[in-house]
Scaffold this motif. Structure first.
Motif, PDB file in Angstrom:
ATOM      1  N   MET A   1       1.115  -1.227   0.076  1.00 37.57           N
ATOM      2  CA  MET A   1       0.028  -0.053   0.054  1.00 37.57           C
ATOM      3  C   MET A   1       0.929   1.358   0.088  1.00 37.57           C
ATOM      4  O   MET A   1       0.300   2.247  -0.484  1.00 37.57           O
ATOM      5  CB  MET A   1      -0.959  -0.019   1.277  1.00 37.57           C
ATOM      6  N   GLY A   2       2.096   1.082   0.357  1.00 31.76           N
ATOM      7  CA  GLY A   2       2.968   2.156   0.326  1.00 31.76           C
ATOM      8  C   GLY A   2       2.422   3.374   1.003  1.00 31.76           C
ATOM      9  O   GLY A   2       1.891   3.322   2.355  1.00 31.76           O
ATOM     10  N   LYS A   3       2.362   4.642   0.710  1.00 34.87           N
ATOM     11  CA  LYS A   3       2.297   5.800   1.221  1.00 34.87           C
ATOM     12  C   LYS A   3       0.298   5.887   1.451  1.00 34.87           C
ATOM     13  O   LYS A   3       0.149   6.671   2.209  1.00 34.87           O
ATOM     14  CB  LYS A   3       2.523   7.151   0.451  1.00 34.87           C
ATOM     15  N   ASP A   4      -0.278   5.148   0.691  1.00 35.81           N
ATOM     16  CA  ASP A   4      -1.723   5.085   0.842  1.00 35.81           C
ATOM     17  C   ASP A   4      -2.073   4.501   2.101  1.00 35.81           C
ATOM     18  O   ASP A   4      -3.105   4.288   2.502  1.00 35.81           O
ATOM     19  CB  ASP A   4      -2.347   4.323  -0.215  1.00 35.81           C
ATOM     20  N   LEU A   5      -1.102   3.873   3.054  1.00 37.17           N
ATOM     21  CA  LEU A   5      -1.520   3.235   4.273  1.00 37.17           C
ATOM     22  C   LEU A   5      -1.710   4.231   5.248  1.00 37.17           C
ATOM     23  O   LEU A   5      -0.686   5.037   5.742  1.00 37.17           O
ATOM     24  CB  LEU A   5      -0.344   1.821   4.671  1.00 37.17           C
ATOM     25  N   PRO A   6      -2.783   4.297   5.989  1.00 39.49           N
ATOM     26  CA  PRO A   6      -3.060   5.298   7.127  1.00 39.49           C
ATOM     27  C   PRO A   6      -2.186   4.978   8.258  1.00 39.49           C
ATOM     28  O   PRO A   6      -1.876   3.990   8.570  1.00 39.49           O
ATOM     29  CB  PRO A   6      -4.535   4.969   7.506  1.00 39.49           C
ATOM     30  N   ALA A   7      -1.811   6.246   8.805  1.00 40.60           N
ATOM     31  CA  ALA A   7      -0.892   6.296  10.033  1.00 40.60           C
ATOM     32  C   ALA A   7      -1.384   5.289  11.025  1.00 40.60           C
ATOM     33  O   ALA A   7      -0.464   4.553  11.600  1.00 40.60           O
ATOM     34  CB  ALA A   7      -0.614   7.691  10.143  1.00 40.60           C
ATOM     35  N   ASP A   8      -2.758   5.602  11.441  1.00 40.74           N
ATOM     36  CA  ASP A   8      -3.234   4.655  12.590  1.00 40.74           C
ATOM     37  C   ASP A   8      -3.466   3.533  12.170  1.00 40.74           C
ATOM     38  O   ASP A   8      -3.162   2.365  13.095  1.00 40.74           O
ATOM     39  CB  ASP A   8      -4.689   5.398  12.917  1.00 40.74           C
ATOM     40  N   LEU A   9      -3.584   2.776  10.893  1.00 42.20           N
ATOM     41  CA  LEU A   9      -3.511   1.725  10.483  1.00 42.20           C
ATOM     42  C   LEU A   9      -2.186   1.257  10.701  1.00 42.20           C
ATOM     43  O   LEU A   9      -1.765   0.094  11.209  1.00 42.20           O
ATOM     44  CB  LEU A   9      -4.071   1.150   9.454  1.00 42.20           C
ATOM     45  N   ARG A  10      -1.152   1.828  10.449  1.00 38.24           N
ATOM     46  CA  ARG A  10       0.263   1.239  10.420  1.00 38.24           C
ATOM     47  C   ARG A  10       0.564   1.158  11.863  1.00 38.24           C
ATOM     48  O   ARG A  10       1.307  -0.075  12.361  1.00 38.24           O
ATOM     49  CB  ARG A  10       1.007   2.340   9.814  1.00 38.24           C
ATOM     50  N   LYS A  11       0.051   1.971  12.738  1.00 31.68           N
ATOM     51  CA  LYS A  11       0.555   2.014  14.219  1.00 31.68           C
ATOM     52  C   LYS A  11      -0.297   0.959  14.767  1.00 31.68           C
ATOM     53  O   LYS A  11       0.268   0.083  15.613  1.00 31.68           O
ATOM     54  CB  LYS A  11      -0.082   3.493  14.986  1.00 31.68           C
ATOM     55  N   ALA A  12      -1.468   0.571  14.499  1.00 32.26           N
ATOM     56  CA  ALA A  12      -2.176  -0.809  14.997  1.00 32.26           C
ATOM     57  C   ALA A  12      -1.537  -1.998  14.453  1.00 32.26           C
ATOM     58  O   ALA A  12      -1.564  -2.896  15.278  1.00 32.26           O
ATOM     59  CB  ALA A  12      -3.623  -0.782  14.720  1.00 32.26           C
ATOM     60  N   MET A  13      -0.892  -1.987  13.334  1.00 31.06           N
ATOM     61  CA  MET A  13      -0.417  -3.158  12.908  1.00 31.06           C
ATOM     62  C   MET A  13       1.044  -3.428  13.662  1.00 31.06           C
ATOM     63  O   MET A  13       1.227  -4.472  13.658  1.00 31.06           O
ATOM     64  CB  MET A  13      -0.135  -2.975  11.422  1.00 31.06           C
ATOM     65  N   GLU A  14       1.614  -2.219  13.875  1.00 37.38           N
ATOM     66  CA  GLU A  14       2.856  -2.358  14.758  1.00 37.38           C
ATOM     67  C   GLU A  14       2.600  -3.120  16.108  1.00 37.38           C
ATOM     68  O   GLU A  14       3.432  -3.899  16.627  1.00 37.38           O
ATOM     69  CB  GLU A  14       3.502  -1.023  14.897  1.00 37.38           C
ATOM     70  N   GLN A  15       1.441  -2.558  16.744  1.00 35.06           N
ATOM     71  CA  GLN A  15       1.179  -3.098  18.015  1.00 35.06           C
ATOM     72  C   GLN A  15       0.749  -4.666  17.980  1.00 35.06           C
ATOM     73  O   GLN A  15       0.986  -5.241  18.779  1.00 35.06           O
ATOM     74  CB  GLN A  15       0.087  -2.447  18.709  1.00 35.06           C
ATOM     75  N   VAL A  16      -0.058  -4.842  16.763  1.00 38.73           N
ATOM     76  CA  VAL A  16      -0.204  -6.375  16.688  1.00 38.73           C
ATOM     77  C   VAL A  16       0.949  -7.156  16.569  1.00 38.73           C
ATOM     78  O   VAL A  16       1.111  -8.347  16.922  1.00 38.73           O
ATOM     79  CB  VAL A  16      -1.304  -6.694  15.205  1.00 38.73           C
ATOM     80  N   LYS A  17       1.942  -6.586  15.706  1.00 39.43           N
ATOM     81  CA  LYS A  17       3.373  -7.203  15.591  1.00 39.43           C
ATOM     82  C   LYS A  17       4.018  -7.449  16.869  1.00 39.43           C
ATOM     83  O   LYS A  17       4.527  -8.400  17.173  1.00 39.43           O
ATOM     84  CB  LYS A  17       4.123  -6.452  14.545  1.00 39.43           C
TER      85      LYS A  17
END
Length: 697
Positions: free
Chosen positions: A593-609
């Motif tokens: 998704m590159g730059k189209d990935l929302p920041a809050d979704l990226r943060k949530a995925m980091e927490q999931v990781k």
């Protein structure tokens, strides 16, 4: 002897045989592409009349199934038909056989005891005929002596010297007459005669119509192509019908209509005798009960009464029975107008004049009058047809000009390297054109050149078709196909990870035209279920779509190459449980998704990781404990095997026992550690699942 044989048999037939039924001439034939033809016999009768309809034995079933009688003023008295073996039935109760009719000698010997009268005054009961031979200087002469027992004793005479032998009993004479009549009526081995009785008064027109199996009529077309690049892109097409007369009788001035369609046709063995097996009823005995078998119900009394009322209403307003009555009472059409009226009745214009088209290339033809029904195309020839039995005839049924555009069609499944030379024709006529074989020509007389044959498709009125007739080896085409997968928007709900996926299939067609000729090439690209076409960049117009292909045009200048990329796209989605996704797959999908990935979704995925890593850490620890336990189990097995070879109280045996004790202590510690780790693992999984359950993007 010859004179006597003729006198005996012919006189009996002449004196007692009734007049034969009338035979109406064949006036009309409607030949279809469904394997049957409709034949109509028509004529004039007076008063009560029997009409004979000769039918081939193998066609009797169709005649029984479809016979329709037209009588303006009369009524149908019935239709009689001899059995399948009429001669066997005719001779079943006679005192002689069919073979006995071969000569007077065999017939007289078969009728011994019959009362006869021999010319010369000899009367009495027939004793028989004997053969006598006499040697003369000229050779052996054979004679036949007839012996009769009369009131004054036996008398005889030489048959060859007699003029007549008469059977004086009417019953015997009637038997001979009936037998001769049956032989004559069934003189054609594989033919039966239906006798239709019509009752009425005065002269009137009548007709009989019925269906018979018939060979399909074949259509064959000719088309002279317009010159390539010419301003006038029209061509003359002529269609000819090949007919066959397999009825067993000559056609003399018969009005012929040919039809093209797919009506349902059946055949049924109506001329066979069928016997149903019967149930044996046992002898009644005491206390034996045979209850009636219940076949179920067909509805309530109310529903049955309603059905009866509906049937009565249908009959009153002209139902099936009323329609058959109308057929029986319908007037027969005038024969001179039959060809025209038949076409008008099927929806034609009913005009008596059929225009002809003359061109310098092909001779003018008087074509058929065309019409269409909901399911069939009909062509009625304006001139009656004369065709001897067993012969074939080819007559034109269509001749008209139509738009004809020359082009080239690329069908990869037909030939991967070259396109097909083709012509796009449009049917501007009032009726469709039946399928058939088409022969194509270039130029005109006297420079006509055959360029190929083609299968002429069915062309409904107002529609166009491509007709391919040759391979264009001067034009080369290459194709290259690539597949691509593009990941798109991510959504998360209820612990489920969903990502849109766009699949793309691109085929690039590259065509090289001949050095001295331009090419207009129609690329036929296969359609795929669930995929849509992405219009090529810069493409003018909209592609045609068939049931199986897209059609896109590629114009190539002479000597040049031109490419056309055709892309099909399918949008889909990939769904999986977020709990079980590994980090590598999750990172790859987020990176797509590159730059189209929302920041809050990226943060949530980091927490999931992070939470997923905690789960993985405990899972790894459990796996290490399982590996250590398996290693101890394997070592214990080795020690037990060694103990079997030594005494347990010696030095080595005591050593083995000590090692086993130490390993058991280690297993106890592993069990304790495993329980602790399982608690931590469950806590980590709960933390991961609880967090994932809160996510919604």
């Amino acid at each position: 002897m010859k004179n006597l044989r003729f006198a005996l048999l012919a006189s009996a037939l002449f004196l007692t045989t009734p007049a034969f039924a009338n035979e109406l001439p064949l006036k009309r034939a409607v030949i279809s592409t469904s394997g049957v033809a409709l034949y109509e016999h028509a004529g004039t009768i007076e008063g009560n009349a029997d009409i004979a309809l000769p039918v081939r034995l193998d066609q009797v079933d169709d005649a029984l199934k479809s016979l329709v009688v037209f009588d303006t003023l009369g009524t149908i008295g019935g239709v009689n038909l001899p059995g399948r073996q009429p001669l066997d039935e005719a001779f079943r109760d006679l005192p002689f056989t069919q073979a006995d009719l071969q000569s007077p000698v065999t017939l007289l010997n078969a009728l011994k005891g019959a009362q006869v009268n021999i010319d010369g005054g000899i009367t009495g009961r027939l004793i028989g005929v004997t053969t006598e031979s006499e040697k003369t200087d000229a050779g052996t002469i054979t004679r036949h002596r007839v012996t009769v027992m009369g009131d004054t004793g036996m008398k005889s005479a030489i048959m060859e010297n007699l003029n007549a032998v008469q059977f004086t009993e009417k019953a015997v004479q009637d038997q001979i007459t009936r037998a001769l009549e049956a032989v004559y009526t069934n003189r054609v081995k594989d033919q039966r005669t239906l006798n239709v009785t019509l009752n009425g008064e005065g002269k009137r027109d009548v007709a009989l119509a019925y269906l018979q199996a018939a060979p399909l009529w074949k259509s064959t077309y000719r088309l002279v192509l317009p010159n390539e690049g010419a301003e006038d892109q029209t061509a003359l097409i002529q269609g000819w019908a090949v007919l066959e007369n397999t009825t067993g009788q000559d056609w003399n001035d018969v009005a012929v209509t040919i039809t093209s369609g797919s009506p349902v046709t059946y055949t049924q063995a109506l001329y066979e005798s069928y016997y149903l097996p019967r149930t044996a009823l046992p002898v009644k005995v005491i206390d034996r009960v045979m209850p009636r078998v219940d076949g179920g119900t067909i509805g309530t009394t109310n529903t049955i009464e309603k059905r009866q009322e509906q049937l009565q209403k249908k009959t009153m307003r002209g139902g099936a029975d009323a329609e058959m009555h109308m057929l029986a009472a319908a007037p027969a059409p005038a024969m001179a107008e039959m060809a025209m009226d038949s076409a008008a009745g099927y929806g034609g214009a009913g005009e008596s004049y059929v225009p002809t088209i003359a061109t310098p290339d092909m001779a003018a033809t008087q074509t058929a009058l065309a019409a269409e029904t909901a399911t069939q195309m009909l062509f009625t020839f304006p001139t009656p047809v004369t065709l001897p039995a067993g012969d074939s005839l080819m007559v034109p049924f269509i001749s008209e000009k139509m738009d004809a555009q020359r082009l080239y069609v690329y069908q990869p499944e037909t030939n991967a390297a070259h396109p097909l030379a083709a012509v796009k024709v449009k049917n501007d006529g009032d009726t469709g054109l039946p399928p058939g074989i088409l022969t194509l020509f270039d130029g005109g007389a006297p420079n006509l050149v055959h360029v190929g044959d083609a299968e002429m498709p069915l062309i409904p009125a107002g529609e166009d078709r491509f007709i391919s007739f040759a391979l264009d080896t001067k034009t080369n085409i290459e194709q290259k196909t690539e597949d691509d997968r593009q990941l798109g928007l991510i959504t998360i709900a209820n612990g489920t990870f969903t990502q849109k996926v766009s699949w793309r299939n691109t085929t690039t067609y590259t065509a090289k035209a001949p050095a001295n000729e331009d090419r207009e090439i129609v690329i036929e690209h296969p359609r795929r279920d669930g995929w849509e076409l992405i219009m090529p960049e810069g493409y003018e117009g909209k592609p045609d779509v068939t049931s199986t292909h897209y059609r896109l045009t590629l114009n190539v200048k002479k000597g040049e190459s031109q490419s056309l990329p055709i892309t099909l796209r399918r949008d889909d989605a990939e769904t999986m449980a977020l709990t079980y996704m590994n980090e590598a797959d999750l990172d790859a999908r987020m990176a797509a998704m590159g730059k189209d990935l929302p920041a809050d979704l990226r943060k949530a995925m980091e927490q999931v990781k992070t939470l997923r890593a905690a789960v993985a850490e405990q899972e790894t620890a459990l796996q290490q404990i399982a590996n250590t336990r398996n290693q101890i189990y394997a070592d214990q097995e080795r020690l037990r095997q060694n103990l079997e070879t030594v005494a347990s109280n010696n030095k080595l045996g005591k050593r083995y026992l000590k090692q086993l004790e130490e390993q058991e202590n280690a297993l106890d510690k592993l069990a304790s550690s495993e329980a602790t780790i399982e608690v931590k693992l469950n806590d980590a999984r709960k933390a991961l699942n609880d967090y994932i359950a809160t996510l919604k993007f």
